[in-house]
Design an enzyme around this catalytic site. Structure first.
Site, PDB file in Angstrom:
ATOM      1  N   ASP A  14      23.479  41.167 -36.325  1.00  0.00           N
ATOM      2  CA  ASP A  14      22.296  42.147 -35.621  1.00  0.00           C
ATOM      3  C   ASP A  14      22.074  41.554 -34.747  1.00  0.00           C
ATOM      4  OD1 ASP A  14      22.723  44.198 -34.238  1.00  0.00           O
ATOM      5  OD2 ASP A  14      22.566  45.605 -36.022  1.00  0.00           O
ATOM      6  N   ASP A  15      22.954  41.153 -33.380  1.00  0.00           N
ATOM      7  CA  ASP A  15      21.755  40.818 -32.094  1.00  0.00           C
ATOM      8  C   ASP A  15      21.743  39.665 -32.619  1.00  0.00           C
ATOM      9  OD1 ASP A  15      21.468  43.164 -31.519  1.00  0.00           O
ATOM     10  OD2 ASP A  15      18.896  43.734 -31.023  1.00  0.00           O
ATOM     11  N   CYS A  52      24.932  48.455 -29.812  1.00  0.00           N
ATOM     12  CA  CYS A  52      25.624  48.118 -31.314  1.00  0.00           C
ATOM     13  C   CYS A  52      26.966  49.052 -31.542  1.00  0.00           C
ATOM     14  CB  CYS A  52      24.894  48.450 -32.382  1.00  0.00           C
ATOM     15  SG  CYS A  52      25.024  48.392 -34.006  1.00  0.00           S
ATOM     16  N   HIS A  72      28.281  51.147 -37.006  1.00  0.00           N
ATOM     17  CA  HIS A  72      27.440  51.483 -37.408  1.00  0.00           C
ATOM     18  C   HIS A  72      27.224  52.889 -37.874  1.00  0.00           C
ATOM     19  CE1 HIS A  72      24.087  51.560 -34.554  1.00  0.00           C
ATOM     20  NE2 HIS A  72      23.664  53.352 -34.821  1.00  0.00           N
TER      21      HIS A  72
END
Ligand SMILES: *[C@@H]1O[C@H](CO)[C@@H](O)[C@H](O)[C@H]1NC(C)=O
Ligand SMILES: *[C@@H]1O[C@H](CO)[C@@H](O)[C@H](O)[C@H]1NC(C)=O
Ligand SMILES: *[C@@H]1O[C@H](CO)[C@@H](O)[C@H](O)[C@H]1NC(C)=O
Ligand SMILES: *[C@@H]1O[C@H](CO)[C@@H](O)[C@H](O)[C@H]1NC(C)=O
Length: 248
Positions: free
Chosen positions: A30-31, A69, A123
């Site tokens: 994530d990210d 996201c 998500h």
């Protein structure tokens, strides 16, 4: 919390062969942006990803479908653009808006695979029907690491020796609640799943493992700090937004 990299996920797909059918391990971070050795970025020490990349196809041109996201995940997991899923925020479920689309894991599940979700793949919450799209996409209920609930806990030592809440800090893992961290738990769980499925070699599997790091808030094992002495850390050459970025 949002930054311009928010929608950028990094995907790795590994395959092994089970009785002629490919097993699939999908890893989502994530990210994570491409500040990695395999993209020629030297300040960060990323030997395991670099090793994997050296034996893989590395994509140099990738795009964030949307800079948050939920829509990005809905998009790549249904292979449809946000203007088809109609998911533009963190609480819309594509099945209730854009359409009842078959997801990537669902396609494997419909074709004889046993499918597992570990950590953050869809998500979580309303964006995936409050079920992480189970049972459409997954053979068993998705796993979430129990220690994610401590993400805002007061576990960061301050200069006075007391513990404070902070979005990022190095920690002694053994001193953490449950003596572990979310991504460590997810890895353990994924290893257990792989051990279990290896007892049934005729049964192909699709295992998705979603890491929370480097999305904040995060805590990391203190020993990694030693790899980055402060005097070797340089400020970004471009700390400000460039003039050609428009905001609406
Ligand atoms: C992608 O970028 C890496 C690092 O800059 C480079 O080594 C590699 O050759 C590039 N691959 C392609 C297909 O352009
Ligand atoms: C979605 O956007 C793309 C890129 O602009 C466009 O080519 C496509 O036709 C759009 N699709 C729909 C369903 O509007
Ligand atoms: C969505 O599709 C699944 C099959 O993939 C089907 O079982 C389900 O009934 C559909 N749901 C709706 C609301 O159409
Ligand atoms: C692995 O299999 C054992 C025995 O069937 C089961 O108790 C355990 O929950 C399984 N672990 C995972 C992560 O699925």
């Amino acid at each position: 919390m949002m930054n311009i990299w928010h929608g950028l996920l990094f995907l790795l797909v590994l395959v092994t062969i089970s009785e002629g059918k490919l097993n699939v391990l999908l890893i989502v971070a994530d990210d994570l942006r491409p500040s990695l050795g395999c993209y020629g970025y030297e300040p960060l020490i990323t030997p395991n990803i670099d090793l994997l990349a050296s034996q893989s196809v590395v994509f140099n041109r990738t795009y964030a479908q949307q800079a948050i996201c939920g829509p990005s995940r809905a998009s790549f997991l249904t292979s449809r653009r946000p203007n088809t899923t109609h998911v533009y925020d963190q609480h819309t479920y594509w099945r209730k808006r854009g359409g009842n689309f078959t997801t990537l894991p669902q396609h494997f599940k419909n074709n004889g695979y046993v499918t597992f979700s570990v950590g953050k793949i869809f998500h979580p919450g309303a964006a995936s029907g409050k079920t992480d799209d189970y049972p459409y996409s997954w053979s068993v209920p998705p796993y979430h690491p129990s220690t994610q609930q401590y993400k805002m806990a007061k576990v960061c030592p301050g200069p006075d020796g007391k513990l404070y809440m902070n979005i990022v800090c190095p920690v002694d893992v053994i001193a953490m609640p449950e003596k572990t961290l979310p991504d460590l738990q997810s890895t353990q769980h994924a290893l257990q799943i792989m051990q279990n499925v290896s007892r049934f070699p005729e049964q192909p599997f699709f295992l998705a493992v979603g890491y929370h790091k480097p999305h904040i808030p995060l805590k990391y094992p203190r020993e990694y700090l030693n790899l980055y002495p402060l005097d070797k850390i340089h400020l970004a050459p471009d700390p400000l937004m460039s003039n050609d970025i428009r905001t609406y």
